[in-house]
Scaffold this motif. Structure first.
Motif, PDB file in Angstrom:
ATOM      1  N   GLU A 205       0.833  -1.208   0.000  1.00 38.26           N
ATOM      2  CA  GLU A 205       0.000   0.000   0.000  1.00 38.26           C
ATOM      3  C   GLU A 205       0.863   1.252   0.000  1.00 38.26           C
ATOM      4  O   GLU A 205       0.628   2.185  -0.762  1.00 38.26           O
ATOM      5  CB  GLU A 205      -0.907   0.019   1.231  1.00 38.26           C
ATOM      6  N   SER A 206       1.886   1.257   0.858  1.00 37.12           N
ATOM      7  CA  SER A 206       2.723   2.447   0.944  1.00 37.12           C
ATOM      8  C   SER A 206       3.480   2.667  -0.362  1.00 37.12           C
ATOM      9  O   SER A 206       3.758   3.792  -0.755  1.00 37.12           O
ATOM     10  CB  SER A 206       3.694   2.336   2.111  1.00 37.12           C
ATOM     11  N   CYS A 207       3.784   1.574  -1.033  1.00 38.90           N
ATOM     12  CA  CYS A 207       4.475   1.655  -2.319  1.00 38.90           C
ATOM     13  C   CYS A 207       3.533   2.198  -3.392  1.00 38.90           C
ATOM     14  O   CYS A 207       3.888   3.074  -4.180  1.00 38.90           O
ATOM     15  CB  CYS A 207       4.984   0.262  -2.671  1.00 38.90           C
ATOM     16  N   LEU A 208       2.317   1.677  -3.404  1.00 40.68           N
ATOM     17  CA  LEU A 208       1.342   2.085  -4.417  1.00 40.68           C
ATOM     18  C   LEU A 208       0.970   3.559  -4.275  1.00 40.68           C
ATOM     19  O   LEU A 208       0.638   4.230  -5.244  1.00 40.68           O
ATOM     20  CB  LEU A 208       0.078   1.236  -4.286  1.00 40.68           C
ATOM     21  N   TYR A 209       1.031   4.037  -3.063  1.00 39.40           N
ATOM     22  CA  TYR A 209       0.604   5.401  -2.806  1.00 39.40           C
ATOM     23  C   TYR A 209       1.391   6.392  -3.655  1.00 39.40           C
ATOM     24  O   TYR A 209       0.869   7.408  -4.097  1.00 39.40           O
ATOM     25  CB  TYR A 209       0.801   5.702  -1.316  1.00 39.40           C
TER      26      TYR A 209
ATOM     27  N   ASP B 235      -4.366   5.172   2.031  1.00 38.18           N
ATOM     28  CA  ASP B 235      -5.093   4.027   1.471  1.00 38.18           C
ATOM     29  C   ASP B 235      -4.839   3.978  -0.034  1.00 38.18           C
ATOM     30  O   ASP B 235      -4.964   4.993  -0.720  1.00 38.18           O
ATOM     31  CB  ASP B 235      -6.593   4.213   1.742  1.00 38.18           C
ATOM     32  N   THR B 236      -4.438   2.813  -0.525  1.00 40.26           N
ATOM     33  CA  THR B 236      -4.247   2.698  -1.973  1.00 40.26           C
ATOM     34  C   THR B 236      -5.084   1.570  -2.547  1.00 40.26           C
ATOM     35  O   THR B 236      -4.930   1.197  -3.702  1.00 40.26           O
ATOM     36  CB  THR B 236      -2.770   2.439  -2.314  1.00 40.26           C
ATOM     37  N   CYS B 237      -5.962   1.007  -1.738  1.00 35.17           N
ATOM     38  CA  CYS B 237      -6.805  -0.082  -2.239  1.00 35.17           C
ATOM     39  C   CYS B 237      -8.056   0.453  -2.924  1.00 35.17           C
ATOM     40  O   CYS B 237      -8.615  -0.200  -3.785  1.00 35.17           O
ATOM     41  CB  CYS B 237      -7.218  -1.003  -1.093  1.00 35.17           C
ATOM     42  N   VAL B 238      -8.525   1.599  -2.489  1.00 34.88           N
ATOM     43  CA  VAL B 238      -9.765   2.115  -3.066  1.00 34.88           C
ATOM     44  C   VAL B 238      -9.558   3.560  -3.500  1.00 34.88           C
ATOM     45  O   VAL B 238      -8.682   4.262  -2.989  1.00 34.88           O
ATOM     46  CB  VAL B 238     -10.937   2.059  -2.059  1.00 34.88           C
ATOM     47  N   CYS B 239     -10.390   3.978  -4.442  1.00 33.01           N
ATOM     48  CA  CYS B 239     -10.384   5.376  -4.862  1.00 33.01           C
ATOM     49  C   CYS B 239     -11.063   6.198  -3.778  1.00 33.01           C
ATOM     50  O   CYS B 239     -12.177   5.880  -3.358  1.00 33.01           O
ATOM     51  CB  CYS B 239     -11.127   5.504  -6.187  1.00 33.01           C
TER      52      CYS B 239
ATOM     53  N   VAL C 145     -13.626  12.626   4.938  1.00 35.51           N
ATOM     54  CA  VAL C 145     -12.576  12.964   5.905  1.00 35.51           C
ATOM     55  C   VAL C 145     -11.396  12.040   5.647  1.00 35.51           C
ATOM     56  O   VAL C 145     -11.576  10.860   5.328  1.00 35.51           O
ATOM     57  CB  VAL C 145     -13.097  12.781   7.352  1.00 35.51           C
ATOM     58  N   TYR C 146     -10.183  12.567   5.773  1.00 40.68           N
ATOM     59  CA  TYR C 146      -8.983  11.759   5.527  1.00 40.68           C
ATOM     60  C   TYR C 146      -8.136  11.717   6.794  1.00 40.68           C
ATOM     61  O   TYR C 146      -7.769  12.769   7.331  1.00 40.68           O
ATOM     62  CB  TYR C 146      -8.176  12.343   4.362  1.00 40.68           C
ATOM     63  N   GLU C 147      -7.866  10.521   7.250  1.00 35.21           N
ATOM     64  CA  GLU C 147      -7.081  10.353   8.475  1.00 35.21           C
ATOM     65  C   GLU C 147      -5.604  10.164   8.123  1.00 35.21           C
ATOM     66  O   GLU C 147      -5.249   9.199   7.428  1.00 35.21           O
ATOM     67  CB  GLU C 147      -7.563   9.126   9.248  1.00 35.21           C
ATOM     68  N   PRO C 148      -4.739  11.029   8.631  1.00 39.21           N
ATOM     69  CA  PRO C 148      -3.308  10.914   8.305  1.00 39.21           C
ATOM     70  C   PRO C 148      -2.744   9.561   8.732  1.00 39.21           C
ATOM     71  O   PRO C 148      -3.129   9.027   9.779  1.00 39.21           O
ATOM     72  CB  PRO C 148      -2.668  12.041   9.125  1.00 39.21           C
TER      73      PRO C 148
ATOM     74  N   THR D 197      -4.031   3.365   6.787  1.00 43.27           N
ATOM     75  CA  THR D 197      -4.125   2.578   5.561  1.00 43.27           C
ATOM     76  C   THR D 197      -5.553   2.063   5.402  1.00 43.27           C
ATOM     77  O   THR D 197      -6.421   2.310   6.243  1.00 43.27           O
ATOM     78  CB  THR D 197      -3.174   1.378   5.624  1.00 43.27           C
ATOM     79  N   HIS D 198      -5.747   1.301   4.326  1.00 41.54           N
ATOM     80  CA  HIS D 198      -7.066   0.731   4.070  1.00 41.54           C
ATOM     81  C   HIS D 198      -7.498  -0.169   5.224  1.00 41.54           C
ATOM     82  O   HIS D 198      -8.668  -0.183   5.605  1.00 41.54           O
ATOM     83  CB  HIS D 198      -7.007  -0.076   2.770  1.00 41.54           C
TER      84      HIS D 198
END
Lengths: 283, 292
Positions: free
Chosen positions: A183-187, A232-236, A247-250, A253-254
């Motif tokens: 996930e961290s890579c995909l981000y 999160d990189t699993c969902v749009c 809302v986005y939590e720093p 992850t997903h």
């Protein structure tokens, strides 16, 4: 405090014991999720941290952790979820949800909170549409007054835009223990944008929800509160145009977005059914 | 509200998860695995009783049902078999259990506190262990395969989509599906241990509980055993190689060394040995050394 009762298919409920619960909260996990592991520490923190003044409203909540086979198609799973919700709210039918071990328990809920993670969020939105469809046909397009259309929707990382998960990438992403490495890579990778797909099914859910929300602005269940992990990189990461802004939590992850910890209490506060109260929780 | 007692509910669930079905026993799983699992089920039952999750009455009822298969397992494995898989203190305790009138009367020298962990956290530990208690996949191959059986697996590569779709029932993909499930299990146990350390009344009691759990549970993947460790490392190397040479992952810039570091971390937690390393070269030219 809450006491556990087992439900059908591996689900379970944590039922308020101190006072009579007035709120039913139904938790729906996501793709390859699990009724315990997806929501880790909700089960214990609702009683430990939930006894503090700031989260004391947890004492009036019954929490239902719904379980289903996420490898099946969303359609039939949605139908089963809707049956479950009808069996719980507003007056639970214990035999219908096979609540094992309850001999007597009087409940009449005032409020319903539907909480979904990832695919579970899609199922909740789909269940609302299915309910409206069925109600409209039964009652000549007149919507029912007091029922699950008053539900409060609290969605963690809703997968309303879908994701493509195959190959070794899929093996890693599916893993709750290893997935965050990818996930961290995909981000940071624009290539990941090519991995997401708009399925006709998801497109239909989105379009119908938006249309109905515009047509019936008074129906609460057509508007959800959405929270995403900022990494999160699993969902749009996007809310529907008729929802409040997401809302986005720093640093979440997903998988971690819906798992409260001692130093991350946002999920416990996020599921509260009362809209007007802003709960400040140290994180 | 009158919910069934926690003890009754959890002992019934325990029996469902920890007790084998005839079908499983009759399957092609190594009989030693099931004999060890029968003994281990008794040890978990006692642990649940000692930690206060199962009351004496419910524990006694389950023990009556388990006792025969416990005795049969001991007879099948013999003293040498038990010695290979369980440490001294557990072997001594097993001896006590053979003579005990009730499950509660058998005692370790160092008793664990019933207040050591939140009840619901304890339930979730038992659910986690119970969820794959009779899943022999990884242990069967890594611990019990003959050399020839083990080598046969590596004639083919694991298929990621078969693993992902749950369609791998034989061959290397099935071995790998078991490997990945075990990695998840190690992660879940690590999470439980962290929760234990945060909530326990003292660091000593938390570490003592962890040590006890490892003593009864780690035979399923004893990474201190040279052969078991070598096979586990072989599977890990295969995993890393497939990930390293996956075009899609390479295009995303995924670094397999992060995967190795995570697996090493899980192994260190599983064994309770913070110095544990696997020391594998990373396919594609990057190399990690011990403790690197």
């Amino acid at each position: 405090m809450h006491a556990r009762v087992d439900l059908a298919k591996g689900g379970y409920g944590l039922m308020a014991t101190g006072v009579e619960a007035r709120v039913a909260a139904v938790f729906v996990h996501g793709f390859y999720g699990h009724p315990e592991k997806t929501w880790l520490q909700f089960q214990t923190l609702m009683d430990t941290v939930g006894s503090s003044d700031i989260l004391s409203w947890w004492a009036t909540y019954d929490a239902y952790f719904y379980s289903y086979d996420s490898t099946r198609q969303i359609g039939p799973n949605t139908a089963d979820l809707l049956d479950f919700i009808h069996a719980v709210f507003p007056v639970p039918n214990w035999s219908n949800i096979r609540a094992d071990g309850i001999e007597e328990l009087a409940r009449r809920y005032d409020s319903l909170v539907l909480i979904g993670h990832s695919e579970g969020a899609v199922m909740i939105r789909s269940a609302i549409l299915r309910h409206i469809q069925a109600s409209a046909q039964e009652r000549s397009a007149r919507l029912p007054r007091k029922d699950m259309l008053d539900a409060h929707l609290r969605l963690f990382a809703p997968a309303l835009w879908g994701a493509l998960i195959t190959g070794w990438k899929g093996v890693l992403l599916r893993s709750p223990i290893l997935g965050d490495l990818l996930e961290s890579c995909l981000y940071y990778s624009p290539a990941y944008q090519q991995l997401t797909r708009n399925s006709p099914f998801l497109n239909e859910v989105r379009q119908r929800t938006i249309e109905l929300a515009k047509k019936h602005p008074g129906i609460r269940a057509l508007r959800a509160k959405n929270v995403f992990g900022a990494v999160d990189t699993c969902v749009c990461m996007e809310a529907l145009e008729t929802d409040p802004p997401a809302v986005y939590e720093p640093e979440c992850t997903h998988a971690s977005i819906c798992k409260p910890r001692g130093d991350y209490l946002m999920p416990l506060a996020f599921v509260r059914h009362e809209d007007e109260t802003t709960v400040a929780v140290a994180s | 509200m009158k919910p069934r007692s926690q003890s009754r509910r959890e002992t019934e669930r325990f029996e469902l998860s920890f007790t084998p079905t005839r079908l499983e026993v009759a399957s092609n799983v190594h009989r030693t695995f099931h004999a060890l699992a029968d003994i281990q089920a008794t040890l978990w039952l006692h642990l649940g009783n000692e930690l206060g999750m199962f009351d004496d009455e419910d524990s006694g009822r389950v023990w009556n049902n388990l006792r025969e298969q416990f005795a049969g397992a001991l007879q099948y494995l013999g003293r040498a078999g038990i010695s290979r898989f369980f440490p001294d203190e557990v072997r001594a305790f097993i001896g006590q259990l053979q003579r005990a009138d009730s499950i509660a009367s058998a005692r370790y020298a160092q008793r664990l506190s019933t207040r050591i962990i939140d009840t619901r956290g304890l339930e979730m530990l038992f659910h986690e262990v119970g969820a794959q208690f009779r899943d022999a996949t990884l242990t069967q191959h890594v611990v019990f395969d003959t050399e020839a059986e083990w080598e046969d697996h590596f004639e083919e590569e694991p298929n990621a989509d078969a693993i992902l779709n749950g369609g791998a029932t034989t061959g290397m993909s099935a071995v790998f599906a078991g490997y990945l499930r075990f990695i998840e299990h190690m992660g879940a146990m690590a999470q439980f241990f962290r929760q234990l350390e945060e909530g326990a009344e003292s660091n000593f009691s938390a570490l003592e509980t962890e040590r006890r759990i490892r003593a009864i549970h780690n035979w399923r993947l004893d990474l201190h055993d040279t052969d078991t460790r070598a096979r586990f490392v072989h599977l890990t190397a295969t995993f890393l190689r497939n990930v390293a040479y996956d075009d899609e992952l390479a295009g995303l810039g995924f670094d397999p060394s992060s995967l190795l570091a995570r697996i090493e971390f899980l192994c260190a937690d599983w064994t309770g040995d913070s110095q544990f390393t696997i020391n594998l070269p990373i396919p594609g030219g990057r190399r990690r050394t011990a403790n690197g």
